[in-house]
Design a protein around this motif. Sequence first.
Motif, short mmCIF file in Angstrom:
data_model
loop_
_atom_site.label_atom_id
_atom_site.label_comp_id
_atom_site.label_asym_id
_atom_site.label_seq_id
_atom_site.Cartn_x
_atom_site.Cartn_y
_atom_site.Cartn_z
N LYS A 103 1.20 -1.06 -0.01
CA LYS A 103 0.36 -0.15 -0.63
C LYS A 103 1.03 1.29 0.18
N LEU A 104 0.59 2.32 -0.99
CA LEU A 104 1.00 3.72 -1.22
C LEU A 104 0.26 4.24 0.26
N PRO A 105 0.42 5.78 0.43
CA PRO A 105 1.97 5.76 0.01
C PRO A 105 2.97 4.94 1.33
N LEU A 106 4.29 4.98 1.37
CA LEU A 106 5.23 4.43 1.90
C LEU A 106 6.05 5.33 3.09
N PHE A 107 6.02 5.19 4.02
CA PHE A 107 6.33 5.35 5.08
C PHE A 107 8.17 5.48 5.53
N GLY A 108 8.36 6.70 6.22
CA GLY A 108 10.49 6.25 6.46
C GLY A 108 10.60 6.89 7.27
N GLY A 109 12.35 7.24 7.74
CA GLY A 109 12.56 8.53 7.85
C GLY A 109 14.19 7.68 9.01
N CYS A 110 14.00 8.64 9.96
CA CYS A 110 15.98 9.14 10.35
C CYS A 110 15.70 8.00 11.74
N LEU A 111 16.83 7.98 11.66
CA LEU A 111 17.15 7.51 13.26
C LEU A 111 16.00 8.51 14.38
N CYS A 112 16.85 9.41 14.56
CA CYS A 112 15.75 10.10 15.73
C CYS A 112 13.78 10.95 15.52
N GLY A 113 14.30 10.58 14.39
CA GLY A 113 12.06 10.56 14.10
C GLY A 113 11.83 12.45 13.80
N GLU A 114 12.69 12.97 13.39
CA GLU A 114 12.41 14.76 13.15
C GLU A 114 12.41 14.36 11.48
N VAL A 115 12.90 13.36 11.66
CA VAL A 115 13.12 14.01 9.44
C VAL A 115 12.14 12.05 9.24
N ARG A 116 11.09 13.07 8.87
CA ARG A 116 10.09 12.09 8.47
C ARG A 116 9.42 12.08 6.64
N TYR A 117 9.79 10.42 6.06
CA TYR A 117 8.72 10.89 4.56
C TYR A 117 8.03 10.14 4.19
N SER A 118 7.61 10.54 3.50
CA SER A 118 6.63 9.31 2.25
C SER A 118 6.44 9.40 1.27
N LEU A 119 6.27 8.16 0.57
CA LEU A 119 6.20 7.81 -1.25
C LEU A 119 4.90 7.28 -1.98
N SER A 120 5.02 8.33 -1.74
CA SER A 120 2.75 8.27 -2.50
C SER A 120 3.38 7.27 -4.01
N GLY A 121 4.08 7.22 -4.58
CA GLY A 121 4.50 6.77 -6.00
C GLY A 121 5.33 5.59 -6.48
N ALA A 122 4.77 4.63 -7.04
CA ALA A 122 5.55 3.21 -7.33
C ALA A 122 7.29 3.21 -6.78
N PRO A 123 7.78 2.44 -6.24
CA PRO A 123 8.85 2.92 -6.48
C PRO A 123 10.09 1.77 -7.84
N LEU A 124 10.77 2.65 -8.53
CA LEU A 124 11.70 2.21 -9.26
C LEU A 124 12.30 1.30 -9.72
N LEU A 125 12.91 0.28 -9.19
CA LEU A 125 14.10 -0.54 -8.97
C LEU A 125 15.00 -0.44 -7.08
N VAL A 126 15.02 -1.57 -7.19
CA VAL A 126 16.04 -1.82 -6.57
C VAL A 126 17.23 -2.41 -6.29
N HIS A 127 18.23 -2.00 -5.87
CA HIS A 127 19.50 -2.35 -5.85
C HIS A 127 20.56 -2.36 -4.87
N VAL A 128 21.67 -3.57 -4.96
CA VAL A 128 22.88 -3.62 -4.14
C VAL A 128 24.15 -3.06 -4.39
N CYS A 129 24.92 -1.68 -3.92
CA CYS A 129 25.51 -1.83 -4.49
C CYS A 129 26.53 -1.99 -3.31
N HIS A 130 28.08 -2.69 -3.65
CA HIS A 130 29.30 -3.00 -3.33
C HIS A 130 30.29 -1.69 -3.29
#
Length: 159
Positions: A7-34
Amino acid sequence: MEKAKVKLPLFGGCLCGEVRYSLSGAPLLVHVCHCHDCQSISGSAYSLTVLVPAAALTLTGPLETFTRTTARGREVRNAACAHCRAGLTSNDVARPDFTALRAGTLDDASWAVPIAQTFVRSAIPWAVIPGIEQVEPKEFNYVNLSAAWRATAPVFSSV
Ligand SMILES: [Zn+2]
Ligand SMILES: [Zn+2]
């Protein structure tokens, strides 16, 4: 098999909770970088990155940005919480339509399965992920990888 739904939006944020975000559109790509930059930024073995449309991501709270030029000449802007310093996003300054979100900052990243891993040559050897395609940095094609990821990803929907 029916695709999982997220379900959208997706939510997230920083460690202390002062910064929060919402993502209202579908992500495009998930990848790992070494690459070593990702190892330094994450303080861990690799980065797990969710590429999202910049316009779909809304951040609130005290952000601090840091811009640097990579070894390959790209200008990259990283944003972190100004209070707890947890890193949240990276932007390629030349490609303002896309934002790379650190997957670990999502409240629920259980759907964020990577389609590829890159810069495997600088990987910490045990951290190479079995069963995830290895892509050379110069063969890393965002358009093709995004299409491949979206074909296997859950269905993202606001209803
Ligand atoms: Zn914070
Ligand atoms: Zn990297």
